[in-house]
Motif scaffolding. Sequence first.
Motif, short mmCIF file in Angstrom:
data_model
loop_
_atom_site.label_atom_id
_atom_site.label_comp_id
_atom_site.label_asym_id
_atom_site.label_seq_id
_atom_site.Cartn_x
_atom_site.Cartn_y
_atom_site.Cartn_z
N ARG A 171 0.82 -1.21 0.00
CA ARG A 171 0.00 0.00 0.00
C ARG A 171 0.86 1.26 0.00
O ARG A 171 0.51 2.26 -0.67
CB ARG A 171 -0.94 -0.01 1.22
N ASP A 176 0.54 4.13 -2.83
CA ASP A 176 0.22 5.52 -2.49
C ASP A 176 1.30 6.48 -2.98
O ASP A 176 1.01 7.62 -3.37
CB ASP A 176 0.06 5.65 -0.97
N TYR A 215 -7.83 0.54 -4.67
CA TYR A 215 -7.26 1.11 -5.91
C TYR A 215 -8.04 0.61 -7.13
O TYR A 215 -7.50 0.00 -8.05
CB TYR A 215 -5.78 0.73 -6.02
#
Length: 225
Positions: free
Chosen positions: A165, A169, A202
């Motif tokens: 993650r 990001d 996502y």
Amino acid sequence: MNVGDKVRFLNDVGGGVVRGFKAGGIALVEDEDGFEIPCLQDDLVVIDTNEYNFEKPAAEKVSRPVDGREYLVTKDKRERDDEQDENLEARVVRLEMALHKLEARLERLENEKAAREKDKVEARQQRAKQKNEVLEVDLHAHEILETTKGMSAGDIKEYQVGVFRRVMDEHIREKGRRIVFIHGKGDGVLRKAVIDTLKDKYKSCEYQDASFQQYGFGATMVIIH
């Protein structure tokens, strides 16, 4: 200050050599490019003097006798005219200097603008190049953890998903970026966790199995959209 003296500008960069003088306290300074720039003497600093002999102008010849009153009136008028000419010339010189500084500033601003545009183009090219390059992230525990001592399988998987993650990001705004996450084949638990996170967090991103030739069934490619 004499002809031949080397001077520098008080309010600008550079300087030159004094080549002559004009009325109103104006000095003609030849810069390093050979251009004569009119400058107020008060705006110059002598950095190297040069002895120079001047011939004093010959005394004016009086062609006829004049009475005292006529002489004073003529002299006063001549002085007023000279003062007006000097003031006018001084204003013209100041205007020329202001224009010269303005032109230099405009040129500097244009150069700075061109440099900024060049930097922007290079940055765009660099970003495009980076997008075309595949970023590879290995999620194997031994690659991202110094030790797994004291960690359960669940703890390790949670840490691996956290790394996944963080990488997503970090690059989520890089449209077209391709990232290969190496999770290994194993029992498929980490692969499933990666895909579940993609579907949940996502959704705009595309994903597929990475190159079988390179990674077998052990990697997933994500394309940022």
